[in-house]
Design a protein around this motif. Structure first.
Motif, short mmCIF file in Angstrom:
data_model
loop_
_atom_site.label_atom_id
_atom_site.label_comp_id
_atom_site.label_asym_id
_atom_site.label_seq_id
_atom_site.Cartn_x
_atom_site.Cartn_y
_atom_site.Cartn_z
N ASP A 197 0.82 -1.21 0.00
CA ASP A 197 0.00 0.00 0.00
C ASP A 197 0.86 1.27 0.00
OD1 ASP A 197 -2.51 -1.18 -0.14
OD2 ASP A 197 -2.66 -1.42 2.04
N HIS A 198 2.01 1.25 0.71
CA HIS A 198 2.81 2.46 0.77
C HIS A 198 3.39 2.80 -0.61
CE1 HIS A 198 5.87 -0.71 1.51
NE2 HIS A 198 6.72 0.13 0.93
N LYS A 199 3.68 1.79 -1.41
CA LYS A 199 4.15 2.07 -2.76
C LYS A 199 3.03 2.60 -3.64
CE LYS A 199 8.05 -1.15 -3.03
NZ LYS A 199 8.68 -2.20 -3.84
N LEU A 200 1.85 2.06 -3.46
CA LEU A 200 0.69 2.51 -4.23
C LEU A 200 0.34 3.96 -3.88
CD1 LEU A 200 -1.45 -0.75 -4.06
CD2 LEU A 200 -0.28 0.19 -6.08
N GLU A 201 0.46 4.31 -2.62
CA GLU A 201 0.21 5.69 -2.22
C GLU A 201 1.24 6.63 -2.84
OE1 GLU A 201 -2.34 7.06 -0.60
OE2 GLU A 201 -3.24 5.06 -0.71
N ALA A 205 0.66 9.74 -5.49
CA ALA A 205 1.21 11.08 -5.28
C ALA A 205 2.00 11.57 -6.49
CB ALA A 205 2.11 11.07 -4.04
N LEU A 206 2.49 10.62 -7.30
CA LEU A 206 3.27 10.98 -8.48
C LEU A 206 2.45 11.01 -9.76
CD1 LEU A 206 6.53 8.96 -7.72
CD2 LEU A 206 6.21 11.44 -7.59
N GLY A 207 1.13 10.74 -9.64
CA GLY A 207 0.29 10.91 -10.82
C GLY A 207 -0.60 9.75 -11.20
N ALA A 208 -0.50 8.60 -10.51
CA ALA A 208 -1.39 7.49 -10.82
C ALA A 208 -2.83 7.87 -10.49
CB ALA A 208 -0.98 6.24 -10.04
N THR A 209 -3.73 7.55 -11.40
CA THR A 209 -5.15 7.87 -11.18
C THR A 209 -5.85 6.79 -10.37
OG1 THR A 209 -5.77 6.84 -13.29
CG2 THR A 209 -5.28 9.21 -13.31
N HIS A 210 -5.32 5.56 -10.43
CA HIS A 210 -5.91 4.44 -9.71
C HIS A 210 -4.80 3.54 -9.18
CE1 HIS A 210 -9.12 5.81 -12.41
NE2 HIS A 210 -9.97 5.33 -11.52
N ALA A 211 -5.09 2.84 -8.08
CA ALA A 211 -4.12 1.93 -7.48
C ALA A 211 -4.82 0.62 -7.16
CB ALA A 211 -3.52 2.54 -6.22
N ILE A 212 -4.14 -0.50 -7.47
CA ILE A 212 -4.68 -1.82 -7.21
C ILE A 212 -3.67 -2.61 -6.39
CG2 ILE A 212 -5.56 -3.96 -8.23
CD1 ILE A 212 -6.07 -2.43 -10.83
N ASN A 213 -4.12 -3.09 -5.22
CA ASN A 213 -3.28 -3.95 -4.41
C ASN A 213 -3.54 -5.40 -4.83
OD1 ASN A 213 -2.27 -5.69 -2.29
ND2 ASN A 213 -2.10 -3.88 -1.01
N ALA A 214 -2.55 -6.03 -5.43
CA ALA A 214 -2.72 -7.36 -6.00
C ALA A 214 -2.90 -8.44 -4.95
CB ALA A 214 -1.51 -7.71 -6.87
N GLN A 215 -2.60 -8.13 -3.69
CA GLN A 215 -2.80 -9.11 -2.62
C GLN A 215 -4.23 -9.10 -2.09
OE1 GLN A 215 0.30 -8.55 0.40
NE2 GLN A 215 1.27 -10.42 -0.36
N THR A 216 -4.90 -7.97 -2.19
CA THR A 216 -6.23 -7.84 -1.61
C THR A 216 -7.33 -7.62 -2.64
OG1 THR A 216 -5.93 -5.46 -1.28
CG2 THR A 216 -5.25 -6.91 0.52
#
Length: 352
Positions: A197-201, A205-216
């Motif tokens: 999650d910390h990498k996805l956050e 912050a650097l411009g990703a519009t969506h984040a997916i955690n592949a574990q959850t």
């Protein structure tokens, strides 16, 4: 002249910090005082013995950094003493001197055309790119591998168009660089996939519009929802895992979708590919450093950073001393860090 260095003596064993003696420069070589070195996943694979047999043990390591030229060998025209430089494994113009040998307490220590896990390194001219005095060396270190590869994939390999959709599997140094560049190119949908999650956050912050955690989360299902079942225009695999490489190929649209595989698998590991995906018009490419031309692209990234369009400082998550190189590799392996840098504690900073 002597230098402290981190040396790999045995695969899958800790690097050893020791004092080495620098040999006389060959024509085309340069001595650089290395201020900062990036810690890259490919270096981790090498240290852990996952790149196959290593015929050059013992040897120095590191292939991304920034520093100041302290001595120039004969025939070198690209840089001069006192120049600030980016050090990169990607070849640019100038003499190509593939190897050198240091002298350690246990005998000869091998080194390639570039090594950066040291205080002073002998570097081949073609692995150096001069940068202006106004460019901070800490951020400049990322211009040796992370940015040229990740951003280069977006800008050079894929040539991402405004309004397009991009998914990035693995948001470490390479993946975060790709996120930055995709945002720079005004991609409409920038999807980051990781297990932390910390990498996805950080990606958001650097411009990703969506984040997916592949574990959850079910990655395929979320991608289908985000793209209306069509798939993305571009996929970038930067995690170095068989599953994510196969998922990257599956995630692009047909016809016309393009997946680039940038991650490093352990030696001998293979992926599966359904040839029907190719018949449907999907395309798959590898990449060699984001098809980067250092002499052309590194000055471009410096300009983008200085204009505020490439916030490199937000990519650096951790800093370590050279003595703590094994902690840096361990934290990278466990996923604790994004892009970490090794700082030369004896370096007299003349910036910031």
């Amino acid at each position: 002249m002597k230098t402290q260095a981190a040396v790999l003596y045995e695969l899958n064993q800790p690097l050893q910090n020791e004092e080495l003696t620098l040999p006389a420069l060959k024509p085309g070589q340069v001595i650089v005082e290395i201020a900062y070195s990036g810690v890259c996943h490919s270096q981790l694979l090498e240290a852990r013995g996952k790149r196959g047999q290593d015929r050059f043990l013992p040897h120095t390591m590191g292939h991304e950094g920034a520093g100041i030229v302290r001595e120039v060998g004969s025939g070198v025209k690209k840089v001069r003493e006192g120049d600030r430089v980016v050090l990169s494994w990607i070849k640019g113009s100038g003499a190509d001197i593939p190897s050198t040998q240091y002298q350690g307490s246990k005998g000869v220590v091998n080194s390639g055309a570039i090594s950066t896990f040291l205080q002073y390194g002998i570097i081949s001219e073609n692995r150096l790119t001069p940068i202006p005095e106004t460019m901070p060396l800490r951020e400049a270190a990322l211009l040796g591998c992370a940015i040229p590869t990740g951003a280069g994939i977006v800008l050079n390999t894929l040539q991402v168009r405004p309004g397009s959709s991009v998914v990035i599997f693995g948001v470490g140094g390479i993946g975060l660089s790709a996120v930055l560049a995709a945002n720079l190119m005004n991609a409409t949908l920038i999807i980051a996939v990781d297990i932390f999650d910390h990498k996805l956050e950080q990606a958001k912050a650097l411009g990703a519009t969506h984040a997916i955690n592949a574990q959850t989360q079910d990655v395929e299902q979320v991608l289908e929802e985000l793209t209306g079942g069509k798939g993305v225009d571009y996929a970038i695999e930067a995690a170095g895992r068989r599953q994510t490489m196969e998922m990257a190929i599956a995630s692009v649209c047909a016809p016309g979708g393009l997946a680039v595989l940038a991650g490093n698998l352990p030696a001998g590991e293979r992926i599966s590919l359904d040839p029907f995906d190719l018949i449907r018009g999907k395309r798959v490419l590898g990449t060699w450093g984001g098809e980067t031309n250092p002499d052309r692209d590194i000055p471009r990234y410096v300009t983008l950073y200085q204009s505020g369009k490439l916030p490199l400082e937000k990519m650096i998550t951790d800093s370590y001393s050279l003595d703590a190189i094994n902690s840096a590799l361990g934290d990278l392996e466990s996923g604790k860090v994004g892009r970490a840098v090794i700082s030369n504690c004896s370096f007299k900073r003349d910036e910031q």
